[in-house]
Design a protein around this motif. Sequence first.
Motif, PDB file in Angstrom:
ATOM      1  N   GLU A   1       0.805  -1.217   0.000  1.00 12.15           N
ATOM      2  CA  GLU A   1       0.000   0.000   0.000  1.00 12.15           C
ATOM      3  C   GLU A   1       0.838   1.266   0.000  1.00 12.15           C
ATOM      4  O   GLU A   1       0.326   2.337  -0.347  1.00 12.15           O
ATOM      5  N   ASP A   2       2.107   1.188   0.404  1.00 14.95           N
ATOM      6  CA  ASP A   2       2.924   2.400   0.374  1.00 14.95           C
ATOM      7  C   ASP A   2       4.200   2.221  -0.455  1.00 14.95           C
ATOM      8  O   ASP A   2       5.201   2.886  -0.238  1.00 14.95           O
ATOM      9  N   THR A   3       4.129   1.297  -1.415  1.00  9.36           N
ATOM     10  CA  THR A   3       5.218   1.089  -2.374  1.00  9.36           C
ATOM     11  C   THR A   3       4.679   1.279  -3.784  1.00  9.36           C
ATOM     12  O   THR A   3       3.579   0.816  -4.096  1.00  9.36           O
ATOM     13  N   LEU A   4       5.431   1.954  -4.632  1.00  9.39           N
ATOM     14  CA  LEU A   4       5.048   2.112  -6.035  1.00  9.39           C
ATOM     15  C   LEU A   4       5.944   1.234  -6.893  1.00  9.39           C
ATOM     16  O   LEU A   4       7.172   1.281  -6.782  1.00  9.39           O
ATOM     17  N   ILE A   5       5.338   0.420  -7.740  1.00  7.94           N
ATOM     18  CA  ILE A   5       6.062  -0.430  -8.683  1.00  7.94           C
ATOM     19  C   ILE A   5       5.879   0.159 -10.078  1.00  7.94           C
ATOM     20  O   ILE A   5       4.758   0.434 -10.506  1.00  7.94           O
ATOM     21  N   VAL A   6       6.994   0.365 -10.783  1.00  8.59           N
ATOM     22  CA  VAL A   6       6.968   0.876 -12.158  1.00  8.59           C
ATOM     23  C   VAL A   6       7.653  -0.146 -13.049  1.00  8.59           C
ATOM     24  O   VAL A   6       8.701  -0.691 -12.701  1.00  8.59           O
ATOM     25  N   PHE A   7       7.068  -0.410 -14.218  1.00  7.83           N
ATOM     26  CA  PHE A   7       7.575  -1.435 -15.137  1.00  7.83           C
ATOM     27  C   PHE A   7       7.542  -0.903 -16.561  1.00  7.83           C
ATOM     28  O   PHE A   7       6.505  -0.416 -17.019  1.00  7.83           O
TER      29      PHE A   7
END
Length: 475
Positions: free
Chosen positions: A366-372
């Motif tokens: 909930e407080d991590t952003l994953i970018v791909f």
Amino acid sequence: MFEAHLPMTRRSLLERSGMGMGALALAGLFHDQESREARAASGADAAVTETEKKPHFPGRVKRVIHFFLNGGPSHVDTFDPKPALEKYAGQPAPVNLTTERKTGAAFPSPFKFQKYGQSGLEISEIFSKTAAHADDIAVIRSMYAHVPNHEPSLMLMNCGDSVQPRPSVGAWVLYGLGTENRNLPGFVAMCPNGLPIKDSENWQSGFLPGVYQGTYVDPRHQLIDKLIENIRSPHATAGMQRRQLDLLRSLNAEHRDVRVDTRLEARIQSFELAFRMQTEAADAFDISKEPKHIQELYGAGVHARQTLIARRLLERGVRYVQLWHGAGQPWDNHSGIESAHRQLAGEIDQPIAALMTDLKQRGMFEDTLIVFGGEFGRTPTVELAGDGKALLGRDHNHYGFSVWLAGGGVRGGTAYGATDEFGFKAVEKPTSPHDLHATILHLLGFDHERLTYRYAGRDFRLTDVHGQVIHEILS
């Protein structure tokens, strides 16, 4: 007489005004580092703790993990299905497609797409494990870059400028938020087989102080001395190093107090961080301490290893971790794309899915952003050899490609924007890397127009004079 004409810092003024004890007390409040005001007065800005740096507004996330697929993955074979390519298979596409190299007929994807989750988001079979988290993923299918060349597009996606080297996204994030752990670098870039991009601009600090530069790690190694170059001294004990650093620090501080030199401050902080890392980094990078079922969840291979290390770094307060994939064998598949893309996706599909599962069970999703994503996409037409023979691969395509986000504040199960029916050009809600960067900063709690750094007489920002937050993919 010699020093009288030189610039004087606030710290120097305090000391020379008989207020040296006040300066010492102030330094103590900041964990034995020089006060931030004194550093700012000399043009420097060292990495500081979480309590010293706050975003513009409460952010939805406090850390980022960025999977970067070097070489340009094909969007029409991964996250942007195009049935029209089947209809026109082997025939010239009924639109004018400007490509860098010679291409021929429409080339349908050799992979099957399927709808996943309650959202029915369509994803290729080569990312079937990641697709199990489809309802957490927002795919931007309308990205575009400026040119079909790797180096400028890499810089654009990672630093916000395709022409001149600028601070990378990770450096801006660290500059804005600081780090939660003073004993680990706040920005880590992991890249197996790192050369030739080991020394590239893509994780640099640019004109920001050097303390914000990404720390390069080669996750092929298991020993801390190999993972991070020059982390230990082969000649001195910890006590000796501490005494050496104290002496060096005092000499450098004397030198810095009468000069404006941000590089010297960065060097001081780099030495101190390296000293502290000798104990904490060894623990953070040691995945043997993970339970067997967690190691099995991520799978085998260097990319599984670096993804598990990344999770260990994130939970220890590292702000920005970038995981490069495709340095040795890039996603630049001009020929034989079926076998190459299947193999490449197979190396990271399980680790990415495992990371998302792991973050959820630890309460970190909930407080991590994953970018791909990569630097651009690939053509919907087949690339041709000099003799006109089909190479069964795809050329570079910067007119339209896909990137996806997941984690805190992201509206999962979303497909935003669209390329044309063949997947060549972004036609619906075209999205630039500046828009992506503005959205990343927004999720971290920053107005991208206000996160600036004064350099060469002007206030620079990651998004330059561009960028719009993509509110439609935010929850």
